[in-house]
Write a protein that holds these residues in place. Structure first.
Motif, PDB file in Angstrom:
ATOM      1  N   ALA A 180      49.073  -6.633   1.618  1.00 29.93           N
ATOM      2  CA  ALA A 180      47.453  -6.716   2.176  1.00 29.93           C
ATOM      3  C   ALA A 180      46.384  -6.369   0.993  1.00 29.93           C
ATOM      4  N   ASP A 181      47.249  -6.152  -0.505  1.00 33.28           N
ATOM      5  CA  ASP A 181      45.973  -6.160  -1.485  1.00 33.28           C
ATOM      6  C   ASP A 181      46.106  -7.965  -1.329  1.00 33.28           C
ATOM      7  N   ARG A 194      45.679  -3.972   8.404  1.00 36.79           N
ATOM      8  CA  ARG A 194      46.687  -4.373  10.019  1.00 36.79           C
ATOM      9  C   ARG A 194      47.190  -6.039  10.297  1.00 36.79           C
ATOM     10  N   ILE A 195      46.569  -6.712   8.736  1.00 34.64           N
ATOM     11  CA  ILE A 195      47.428  -8.136   8.912  1.00 34.64           C
ATOM     12  C   ILE A 195      48.595  -7.934   8.685  1.00 34.64           C
ATOM     13  N   GLN A 216      49.296 -16.757  15.377  1.00 27.86           N
ATOM     14  CA  GLN A 216      49.636 -15.638  16.308  1.00 27.86           C
ATOM     15  C   GLN A 216      49.416 -14.282  15.647  1.00 27.86           C
ATOM     16  N   ILE A 217      49.980 -14.073  14.143  1.00 32.97           N
ATOM     17  CA  ILE A 217      49.800 -12.542  13.617  1.00 32.97           C
ATOM     18  C   ILE A 217      48.453 -12.421  13.531  1.00 32.97           C
ATOM     19  N   VAL A 218      47.485 -13.000  12.573  1.00 33.63           N
ATOM     20  CA  VAL A 218      46.371 -12.631  12.487  1.00 33.63           C
ATOM     21  C   VAL A 218      45.853 -12.592  14.190  1.00 33.63           C
ATOM     22  N   LEU A 219      45.695 -13.375  14.923  1.00 28.31           N
ATOM     23  CA  LEU A 219      44.915 -13.201  16.122  1.00 28.31           C
ATOM     24  C   LEU A 219      45.697 -11.423  16.757  1.00 28.31           C
ATOM     25  N   ILE A 233      39.186 -16.482  12.898  1.00 25.46           N
ATOM     26  CA  ILE A 233      40.063 -15.214  12.047  1.00 25.46           C
ATOM     27  C   ILE A 233      40.591 -15.688  11.379  1.00 25.46           C
ATOM     28  N   ALA A 234      41.780 -16.743  11.749  1.00 27.44           N
ATOM     29  CA  ALA A 234      42.782 -16.688  10.131  1.00 27.44           C
ATOM     30  C   ALA A 234      42.352 -17.533   9.187  1.00 27.44           C
ATOM     31  N   THR A 235      40.770 -18.142   8.986  1.00 28.06           N
ATOM     32  CA  THR A 235      40.650 -18.365   8.057  1.00 28.06           C
ATOM     33  C   THR A 235      40.178 -17.526   6.256  1.00 28.06           C
ATOM     34  N   LYS A 236      40.647 -16.355   6.582  1.00 29.59           N
ATOM     35  CA  LYS A 236      40.369 -16.230   5.059  1.00 29.59           C
ATOM     36  C   LYS A 236      41.592 -14.959   4.946  1.00 29.59           C
ATOM     37  N   THR A 237      42.511 -15.132   5.871  1.00 30.69           N
ATOM     38  CA  THR A 237      44.157 -15.633   5.560  1.00 30.69           C
ATOM     39  C   THR A 237      44.645 -16.457   4.809  1.00 30.69           C
TER      40      THR A 237
END
Ligand code: SAM
Length: 330
Positions: A180-181, A194-195, A216-219, A233-237
């Motif tokens: 998370a950090d 959450r991710i 899929q996890i991010v979604l 939505i996956a861009t930042k991860t």
């Protein structure tokens, strides 16, 4: 020497080479007679080629890139400049050593065009959520170049076990709060917790090792109402993992320090950044150098791409260019 930029970019299109950004601005600032350039992020050699084409016969260039897969393309692009070009497989954090090995005492122009190239988005090495592939994300596919020590304690721990760790190594070895950090620090991801929870849950079924699995996890972690924003939505991860894997912030800090040291009097350092985290580092360090060291900021505000540039190259949308000059000795 005049450069036919339209022909240049058309040729790049056909061969799907990386299209260099801020070309005119960089040429206007860095080109000088008898130049010694270092392109610290050589990529496909687009900036390097334009710099040499616009310079006199005495000018030379060292191109550094961690990604050996790009070297052949860059070599091909720069063939016509013969021995005026040297290519080094290294990190630009070692710019001082590379320059010393070439026998240069100082450098008149340095360029860092940060982040990924078009090649990375096409390669199946985990950089893009749009592709299949393994979650590697190392710019250096050989894993042989020693990267700077990471700042975060949890990344230091992984680095002690796996010196050239991949995104997969981080996803499968970090604790939930550490994940998370990481997503918050390097991706400014609102749903970091959450991710991270989703990653740990998925690990119960075995290692996470593919791009679609992470997407899929991010979604699943994103609330339904937030799934259709301007950016995927996956861009930042993906960005956060890439920055951590390549120790991009640590590298940039070291590289700016060393570059300022090896610049010749009147020499310039130009940096193109693509997101707020790296731009902050450049902005603060340049401001400090201009206030208390022997440098002049040539871009009080960063240069941003013109409407025309964004239209012809959407990759340039978030780019910012900052340039600093070492004051001429009197
Ligand atoms: C945006 S691309 C540069 C494109 C290049 N300006 C061109 O015109 O083709 C960034 C390049 O920097 C490389 N890179 C990223 N981090 C690096 C590092 N620490 N040291 C050396 N190369 C690095 C990547 O492999 C990539 O090829």
């Amino acid at each position: 020497m005049a450069l036919d930029l339209s022909t240049h970019s058309q040729r790049r299109e056909e061969r799907i080479l990386h299209q260099p950004i801020f070309l005119q601005e960089i040429l206007a600032q860095l080109v000088q007679p008898g130049a010694r350039y270092v392109d610290g992020t050589l990529g496909d050699g687009g900036h390097a080629k334009a710099l040499l084409a616009a310079s006199d016969e005495q000018s030379k260039l060292i191109g550094i890139d961690l990604d050996t897969e790009g070297h052949a393309r860059a070599k091909q692009e720069l063939l016509l400049f013969g021995e005026r070009v040297q290519i080094a497989h290294n990190t630009f954090a070692n710019i001082d050593e590379v320059v010393k090995q070439a026998g240069w005492e100082s450098v008149t122009g340095i360029l860092f065009d940060l982040g990924m190239s078009t090649h990375h988005l096409q390669a199946e090495r985990g950089f893009s959520f749009k592709n299949q592939g393994v979650l590697d994300m190392r710019f250096d596919p050989t894993g042989t170049i020693l990267l700077p020590e990471p700042t975060e304690i949890y990344l230091k721990r992984i680095a002690r076990k796996i010196s050239a760790y991949t995104a997969k190594d981080l996803l499968n070895n970090l604790h939930e709060d550490e994940l998370a950090d990481l997503l918050l620090t390097y991706g400014e991801e609102t749903f970091a917790e959450r991710i991270a929870g989703g990653i740990v849950q998925e690990r119960r079924n075995g290692d996470i090792d593919s791009v679609p699995q992470l997407t899929q996890i991010v979604l699943r972690a994103y609330p339904g109402s937030k799934r259709h924003g301007r950016i995927h939505i996956a861009t930042k991860t993906f960005q956060a993992l890439r920055i951590a894997v390549n120790r991009e912030y640590e590298t940039l800090q070291i590289a700016i320090k060393k570059s300022l040291e090896i610049l010749a009097s009147g020499g310039k350092l130009a940096i193109i950044s693509f997101h707020s985290g790296e731009d902050r580092i450049v902005k603060h360090r340049f401001r400090q150098a201009a206030q208390s060291e022997n440098f002049t900021l040539l871009t009080k505000h960063p240069i941003k791409p013109t409407f025309q540039e964004v239209k012809s190259n959407s990759w340039s949308r978030s780019a910012k260019l900052r340039i600093i000059e070492k004051n001429k000795s009197k």
